[in-house]
Design a protein around this motif. Sequence first.
Motif, PDB file in Angstrom:
ATOM      1  N   VAL A 132      73.221  21.901  47.140  1.00 22.07           N
ATOM      2  CA  VAL A 132      71.975  21.940  46.381  1.00 22.07           C
ATOM      3  C   VAL A 132      72.178  21.091  45.137  1.00 22.07           C
ATOM      4  N   LEU A 175      76.061  26.265  43.607  1.00 24.08           N
ATOM      5  CA  LEU A 175      74.975  25.508  44.235  1.00 24.08           C
ATOM      6  C   LEU A 175      75.510  24.230  44.896  1.00 24.08           C
ATOM      7  N   ILE A 177      66.654  27.966  36.820  1.00 25.38           N
ATOM      8  CA  ILE A 177      67.611  29.058  36.679  1.00 25.38           C
ATOM      9  C   ILE A 177      68.022  29.087  35.214  1.00 25.38           C
ATOM     10  N   ASN A 185      60.113  24.081  42.989  1.00 28.99           N
ATOM     11  CA  ASN A 185      60.858  23.681  41.802  1.00 28.99           C
ATOM     12  C   ASN A 185      61.296  24.953  41.081  1.00 28.99           C
ATOM     13  N   VAL A 186      62.634  25.203  41.029  1.00 26.55           N
ATOM     14  CA  VAL A 186      63.168  26.441  40.501  1.00 26.55           C
ATOM     15  C   VAL A 186      63.938  26.173  39.213  1.00 26.55           C
ATOM     16  N   THR A 188      71.456  19.784  41.546  1.00 24.75           N
ATOM     17  CA  THR A 188      70.893  20.425  40.366  1.00 24.75           C
ATOM     18  C   THR A 188      70.848  19.471  39.185  1.00 24.75           C
ATOM     19  N   LYS A 239      63.472  21.278  43.938  1.00 28.69           N
ATOM     20  CA  LYS A 239      64.297  20.866  42.804  1.00 28.69           C
ATOM     21  C   LYS A 239      64.853  22.113  42.130  1.00 28.69           C
ATOM     22  N   VAL A 240      66.079  21.995  41.626  1.00 27.31           N
ATOM     23  CA  VAL A 240      66.703  23.103  40.923  1.00 27.31           C
ATOM     24  C   VAL A 240      67.220  22.591  39.579  1.00 27.31           C
ATOM     25  N   ALA A 279      64.569  26.893  47.253  1.00 25.11           N
ATOM     26  CA  ALA A 279      64.316  25.501  46.877  1.00 25.11           C
ATOM     27  C   ALA A 279      64.769  24.541  47.962  1.00 25.11           C
ATOM     28  N   VAL A 285      68.696  30.828  45.871  1.00 26.02           N
ATOM     29  CA  VAL A 285      68.034  29.601  45.434  1.00 26.02           C
ATOM     30  C   VAL A 285      68.110  28.517  46.507  1.00 26.02           C
ATOM     31  N   GLU A 286      69.183  28.509  47.285  1.00 23.21           N
ATOM     32  CA  GLU A 286      69.283  27.546  48.387  1.00 23.21           C
ATOM     33  C   GLU A 286      68.104  27.705  49.351  1.00 23.21           C
TER      34      GLU A 286
END
Length: 162
Positions: A94, A89, A5, A2-3, A96, A29-30, A24, A20-21
């Motif tokens: 991804v 993202l 940003i 779980n990131v 978000t 989760k982003v 996570a 981040v790809e």
Amino acid sequence: MNVLIATAGVLPPGPVADFVELLAAPPGKVTVMNVTQAPAEFLDELEDDSWQPFDAPASRSDPDRATREADRYIQERGSKIVAPVVAALKLRDVVTATLFVEAEDVAQAIIDTAERIGADAIVMGATRRLFNEMSWTSVSMTVVARASLPVLLIPEPAQPDN
């Protein structure tokens, strides 16, 4: 993983999204967030009814209007700031979530949000040289010093020498 940003609009979207790809990868989760320090004068104007958006109705009898307008300002400003990172993202598929927070202490708001969402790591920009004395007073370095979880600082892209 779980990131979280945290961006003020200076993060390089491509490199952040690339990293981040990987970090996570599903089922990770982003969340992309922005913290706004709303100027006290602006909030005072909202409470005094001396400011309203162009598209707002003329009625001023609503006691919660100032709070709603401040929230709207924070949401609109935050949406514009996080848009490049969210778009980068999305290009990488991804998914978000976004969060927009108003706070005086930006670093503490980032840390509190990371704890609230159960983040495993914080990704944010480093707009000052990391080993410069001035960098230790930055929001990024304050988060690094106070956070109890890993913080990845991504520097601004290098500027070509002229």
